[in-house]
Design an enzyme around this catalytic site. Sequence first.
Site, short mmCIF file in Angstrom:
data_model
loop_
_atom_site.label_atom_id
_atom_site.label_comp_id
_atom_site.label_asym_id
_atom_site.label_seq_id
_atom_site.Cartn_x
_atom_site.Cartn_y
_atom_site.Cartn_z
CG ASP A 90 0.90 12.75 22.33
OD1 ASP A 90 1.25 13.62 23.15
OD2 ASP A 90 1.01 11.52 22.54
CD GLN A 145 4.36 7.41 0.91
OE1 GLN A 145 4.13 8.25 0.04
NE2 GLN A 145 4.11 6.12 0.71
CB ILE A 163 -8.40 2.56 12.73
CG1 ILE A 163 -9.39 1.65 13.45
CG2 ILE A 163 -7.13 1.82 12.40
CD1 ILE A 163 -9.83 0.45 12.63
CG ASP A 202 -2.15 -0.88 1.02
OD1 ASP A 202 -2.32 -1.43 -0.09
OD2 ASP A 202 -2.95 -1.01 1.97
N GLY A 203 1.99 1.23 0.71
CA GLY A 203 2.86 2.40 0.76
C GLY A 203 3.40 2.77 -0.61
CG ASN A 263 -3.72 6.21 3.84
OD1 ASN A 263 -4.74 5.88 3.24
ND2 ASN A 263 -2.79 5.34 4.18
CE1 TYR A 294 -1.32 7.21 15.44
CE2 TYR A 294 -0.29 9.03 14.27
CZ TYR A 294 -0.52 8.34 15.44
OH TYR A 294 0.04 8.78 16.61
#
Length: 292
Positions: free
Chosen positions: A179, A248, A194, A59-60, A149, A192
């Site tokens: 944060d 990324q 979820i 996926d990346g 994303n 991230y």
Amino acid sequence: MRPSTPELKSYFLEFQAQATQLGFRVILDSISAGMIGMHGLNFEELCAESDVLISIGGDGTLISTARRSIAYKKPILGINMGNLGFLTDLQKNEVEAFLPNLKSGSYTIAHHMMLEGKVIKENPEKNESLKTNMQSQRVQNNTSFFALNDIILTRLNDAGMIHLKAYIDGEYFNAYYGDGLIIATPTGSTAYNISAGGAVVYPFSKNILLTPICAHSLTQRPLILPDSFEIAITLGEQGCCNIVIDGQESKPLKFGEKITIYAKNEGVRLIHSPHWNYFKILKEKFHWGDFD
């Protein structure tokens, strides 16, 4: 192909032979080509000459391809070389059977919205509204970046919390202490988002997701907005935070600057087999229904 993975050469040669036999012309981008000792074109030339982009990796790799090729609006087919992916449709043992479908047009194309972000130095003119500023700066500023994303604002180090002020369509609506903050697409809801307690959202919904990361107040909850809204985030106090784009790329957001984020509905087109089923992937990925 996935960077720094020369072992993909043997599979690429297999794929190239299968595709060439069906009449496809296969072009490599120069980075992937150099990695496996072959000749290729730079990415922009490759996009201009191609009808379809093929992403070989996970996926990346597909997300990187989508972000880099957004200006060319080419459909992308993901071939998965790792674990089960949400975006990469085909396992490598399924590719040979699928290629005739690609040639004949027997496939579906899924449209995934993306996010467009810009970092802008705030206008010192106090009489001009933030909303007016956002509208004019969208035209004037050409340093956009894109995310399939999520765009994440997070602290630079492990010390302390960050204070973020959020605006919707130019109107101040919330302050986040903690944060950081995730601004995600529905496609990115299973990334991230979820992990930080956000909802899983159907990837073809038209929404922008705001999910606080370890918020200091329990009243700060995830928020799902229509994609028509424009989000702006500023720092509420002196300092700097980190903007992370799809995990990324990163860049700083400094006090006195703002990041504007809005939906880019003409985002990325992903090629899927006619039998692709998002809920089946969701079930397999999260092991839902295993106790039935």
